[in-house]
Scaffold this motif. Sequence first.
Motif, PDB file in Angstrom:
ATOM      1  N   ASN A   1       0.862  -1.176   0.000  1.00 55.18           N
ATOM      2  CA  ASN A   1       0.000   0.000   0.000  1.00 55.18           C
ATOM      3  C   ASN A   1       0.902   1.229   0.000  1.00 55.18           C
ATOM      4  OD1 ASN A   1      -2.034   1.801   0.223  1.00 55.18           O
ATOM      5  ND2 ASN A   1      -2.801   1.066   2.178  1.00 55.18           N
TER       6      ASN A   1
ATOM      7  N   ASP B   1      -0.063   4.279  -0.513  1.00 56.30           N
ATOM      8  CA  ASP B   1      -0.846   5.491  -0.302  1.00 56.30           C
ATOM      9  C   ASP B   1      -0.277   6.290   0.864  1.00 56.30           C
ATOM     10  OD1 ASP B   1      -2.468   4.682  -2.344  1.00 56.30           O
ATOM     11  OD2 ASP B   1      -4.100   4.004  -1.051  1.00 56.30           O
ATOM     12  N   ASP B   2      -0.362   7.597   0.752  1.00 54.54           N
ATOM     13  CA  ASP B   2       0.079   8.506   1.811  1.00 54.54           C
ATOM     14  C   ASP B   2      -1.119   8.739   2.738  1.00 54.54           C
ATOM     15  OD1 ASP B   2       1.374  10.372   3.371  1.00 54.54           O
ATOM     16  OD2 ASP B   2       1.132  12.001   1.931  1.00 54.54           O
ATOM     17  N   ILE B   3      -1.128   8.015   3.868  1.00 53.67           N
ATOM     18  CA  ILE B   3      -2.272   8.045   4.775  1.00 53.67           C
ATOM     19  C   ILE B   3      -1.852   8.626   6.122  1.00 53.67           C
ATOM     20  CG2 ILE B   3      -3.937   6.613   6.017  1.00 53.67           C
ATOM     21  CD1 ILE B   3      -3.811   4.650   3.687  1.00 53.67           C
TER      22      ILE B   3
ATOM     23  N   LYS C   1      -3.543   9.560  10.038  1.00 52.57           N
ATOM     24  CA  LYS C   1      -4.691   9.280  10.903  1.00 52.57           C
ATOM     25  C   LYS C   1      -4.554  10.118  12.161  1.00 52.57           C
ATOM     26  CE  LYS C   1      -7.033   5.354  13.000  1.00 52.57           C
ATOM     27  NZ  LYS C   1      -7.009   3.899  13.178  1.00 52.57           N
TER      28      LYS C   1
ATOM     29  N   THR D   1      -9.129   9.946   9.030  1.00 50.28           N
ATOM     30  CA  THR D   1      -8.096   9.291   8.245  1.00 50.28           C
ATOM     31  C   THR D   1      -8.080   9.953   6.878  1.00 50.28           C
ATOM     32  OG1 THR D   1      -8.543   7.228   9.393  1.00 50.28           O
ATOM     33  CG2 THR D   1      -7.257   7.087   7.373  1.00 50.28           C
TER      34      THR D   1
ATOM     35  N   ASN E   1      -6.344  10.152   3.162  1.00 49.89           N
ATOM     36  CA  ASN E   1      -5.542   9.495   2.151  1.00 49.89           C
ATOM     37  C   ASN E   1      -5.203  10.551   1.102  1.00 49.89           C
ATOM     38  OD1 ASN E   1      -4.536   8.025  -0.002  1.00 49.89           O
ATOM     39  ND2 ASN E   1      -5.842   6.257   0.418  1.00 49.89           N
ATOM     40  N   SER E   2      -3.996  11.072   1.189  1.00 41.05           N
ATOM     41  CA  SER E   2      -3.586  12.148   0.283  1.00 41.05           C
ATOM     42  C   SER E   2      -3.402  11.654  -1.147  1.00 41.05           C
ATOM     43  CB  SER E   2      -2.290  12.781   0.779  1.00 41.05           C
ATOM     44  OG  SER E   2      -2.504  13.339   2.054  1.00 41.05           O
ATOM     45  N   THR E   3      -3.094  10.382  -1.308  1.00 37.46           N
ATOM     46  CA  THR E   3      -2.900   9.833  -2.643  1.00 37.46           C
ATOM     47  C   THR E   3      -4.215   9.778  -3.409  1.00 37.46           C
ATOM     48  OG1 THR E   3      -1.115   8.482  -1.752  1.00 37.46           O
ATOM     49  CG2 THR E   3      -1.951   7.876  -3.918  1.00 37.46           C
ATOM     50  N   LYS E   4      -5.267   9.319  -2.732  1.00 41.87           N
ATOM     51  CA  LYS E   4      -6.574   9.192  -3.388  1.00 41.87           C
ATOM     52  C   LYS E   4      -7.467  10.408  -3.162  1.00 41.87           C
ATOM     53  CE  LYS E   4      -6.628   4.184  -3.057  1.00 41.87           C
ATOM     54  NZ  LYS E   4      -7.270   3.010  -2.475  1.00 41.87           N
TER      55      LYS E   4
END
Length: 129
Positions: free
Chosen positions: A36, A38-40, A42, A56, A58-61
């Motif tokens: 994964n 993704d840049d997450i 939380k 939370t 998710n900067s990627t999505k």
Amino acid sequence: MKNLLPSILLGLTILSSTACKHPGKEADILTAAPENKDDISKNVYVDSYGEKIEVTINSTKNTATVHLNGKTYDLKKSEALPEYTASNEEYQYSEIKGNITFLKKNVDMVLFHLKKDKKESGPAKMASY
């Protein structure tokens, strides 16, 4: 009967010898779980009333998931609004200049609000020449 006994014993011997052999060990194929990337981030915030919100991002999505009072809200980042703001048809989450707000848009009802205390900087240090 004498001919029958050795043939039965021979058959049982052959049967037991083939039943006890294990098939050759097959190479185990390990499938790695997809990473994964993704840049997450939380965060959990608690307001002055003791209400807790878990956000939370998710900067990627470009999505945000908000957990409040046992409910989950999936929001999409809004590029038109300032700083970090995410919304869907009914709800809006914003984090602007330390103010965290989660509201229901169609009735203008604030469900959660927190004003983060700005961290005070220590005494000013002056350069000496």
